[in-house]
Design an enzyme around this catalytic site. Structure first.
Site, mmCIF file in Angstrom:
data_model
loop_
_atom_site.group_PDB
_atom_site.id
_atom_site.type_symbol
_atom_site.label_atom_id
_atom_site.label_comp_id
_atom_site.label_asym_id
_atom_site.label_seq_id
_atom_site.Cartn_x
_atom_site.Cartn_y
_atom_site.Cartn_z
ATOM 1 N N LYS A 116 43.439 39.936 53.861
ATOM 2 C CA LYS A 116 43.768 38.784 53.428
ATOM 3 C C LYS A 116 42.787 37.594 53.735
ATOM 4 O O LYS A 116 42.470 36.655 53.009
ATOM 5 C CB LYS A 116 45.411 38.297 53.879
ATOM 6 C CG LYS A 116 46.242 39.012 53.205
ATOM 7 C CD LYS A 116 47.367 38.331 53.568
ATOM 8 C CE LYS A 116 48.787 39.047 52.628
ATOM 9 N NZ LYS A 116 50.106 38.524 52.798
ATOM 10 N N LYS A 198 47.852 50.577 43.352
ATOM 11 C CA LYS A 198 49.435 50.367 42.951
ATOM 12 C C LYS A 198 49.637 49.156 42.288
ATOM 13 O O LYS A 198 48.880 48.110 42.416
ATOM 14 C CB LYS A 198 49.749 50.055 44.646
ATOM 15 C CG LYS A 198 51.403 50.211 44.847
ATOM 16 C CD LYS A 198 51.611 49.772 46.384
ATOM 17 C CE LYS A 198 52.839 48.777 46.209
ATOM 18 N NZ LYS A 198 53.204 48.305 47.367
ATOM 19 N N LYS A 201 51.642 42.390 42.056
ATOM 20 C CA LYS A 201 51.906 41.062 41.365
ATOM 21 C C LYS A 201 50.796 39.975 41.437
ATOM 22 O O LYS A 201 50.829 39.168 40.832
ATOM 23 C CB LYS A 201 53.393 40.405 41.714
ATOM 24 C CG LYS A 201 53.772 40.179 43.112
ATOM 25 C CD LYS A 201 54.854 39.763 43.572
ATOM 26 C CE LYS A 201 55.112 39.504 44.946
ATOM 27 N NZ LYS A 201 56.419 39.804 45.434
#
Ligand code: TRP
Length: 333
Positions: A116, A198, A201
């Site tokens: 992140k 995977k 969103k």
């Protein structure tokens, strides 16, 4: 007959964007199955959400939508405790205390922080760094036995167990040591454009199906989904990830086995497979969307649900917080 105390489950879901079909199949729909057997709390992790910048109006809307969605997938707000993390101040309080029992070195090893901070290089804030401590507090406040989490959160759960064990070692018997809960059946839903990854969103729009996508959008996204050129419908995730992904979505939605499905598609083409997945997805999501719209139209009801949830959660959380504060040596209120 003496009643056996139910095991407690806690999970959190961030209000960042609408959940995907993958979130639904892999996590959310299993929650409904747990509500009788376990004592469950589901938290909308809005404190975690601000570790990356959020637009205020959007954060508020997505948080409400998530609550409406939890109800729309059938979670009973009496049997489960549904609440916003920010409404239960004990989460922030616990996070501070646990900060002082967690080492910089431990936090630096968290792979999600590394990912992140690379992704949000302009905003590597301290919250992003200590995010797993807040999450540990979420779990420990409720003395949860089991925590349903995806693979991406297992490292965070591990650190939670480490912190809890450390605190228990110092003060004895403060926290229940939680374990991961992994549903027996749970297909891993992959991206429609890169089926080796995977479904997420945060990827471009055509990679995922959102729970709130309209039938037309669902049709279009599946039509464009990546397959391969050999034309055979066979389950082989390694060599045929796209087709295998469509098959496992269809399995998950219809309850049929892979063998039953491949047999029924013998001699048929990808177009037919895509049409079947499209129909099954629309059929699954339509009633959820209908209930979602009803709940979104009834703000007064949503308010009673989240207020009641916060009151029940806060009552439980306060007990653990006070227990720890007393052990640490604070003067009692
Ligand atoms: N970090 C989790 C996620 O991003 C959300 C979360 C916050 C959570 N607190 C939690 C999950 C406690 C399980 C338990 O998916």
């Amino acid at each position: 007959m003496e009643q056996v105390k139910k095991q407690r489950i806690l999970s959190g879901i961030q209000p960042s964007g609408t959940p995907t079909l993958g979130n639904y199949i892999g996590a959310m729909r299993n929650w409904k199955l747990l509500e009788d057997e376990y004592d469950c709390l589901y938290m909308i992790a809005d404190l975690h959400a601000i570790t990356v910048r959020q637009e205020p109006a959007k954060l508020r809307q997505q948080s409400m939508q998530l609550l409406a969605l939890l109800l729309a997938i059938g979670l009973d707000p009496q049997k489960n405790v549904l609440f916003f993390q920010s409404h239960v101040p004990q989460h922030s309080q616990m996070a501070w205390l646990l900060n002082c029992y967690t080492y910089m070195g431990e936090m630096s090893r968290m792979t999600q922080f590394k990912d992140k901070s690379a992704k949000h290089a302009d905003n590597i804030n301290c919250g992003l760094f200590t995010y797993p401590i807040l999450m540990a507090g979420d779990i420990l406040l409720y003395q949860a036995n089991l925590v349903p989490v995806g693979k991406d959160q297992t490292q965070h759960l591990e650190i939670c167990r480490d912190i809890a064990t450390r605190v228990n070692g110092l003060y004895s018997n403060v926290f229940t040591i939680p374990e991961g809960y992994y549903p027996k059946v749970g297909a891993r839903v992959m991206s429609l454009q890169d089926p080796t990854r995977k479904m997420s969103k945060s990827d471009p729009d055509d990679c995922f199906i959102s729970i709130l996508d309209t039938p037309d959008t669902i049709r279009r996204k599946y039509r464009r989904a990546v397959t391969d050129s050999d034309g055979e419908i066979r389950f082989d995730p390694e060599n045929k990830p796209g087709v295998s992904n469509l098959l496992s979505i269809l399995c998950a939605l219809t309850g049929q086995t892979i063998d039953e499905l491949t047999a029924s598609f013998a001699g048929k083409g990808y177009g037919e497979l895509k049409a079947a997945v499209t129909d099954a997805t629309i059929e699954t999501l339509a009633p959820i969307q209908e209930r979602f719209n009803q709940y979104m139209g009834d703000k007064a009801y949503l308010e009673t649900v989240y207020r009641d949830g916060a009151a029940r959660a806060s009552h439980l959380a306060e007990r653990t917080l006070q227990k720890l504060m007393k052990k640490i040596g604070y003067v009692q209120k």
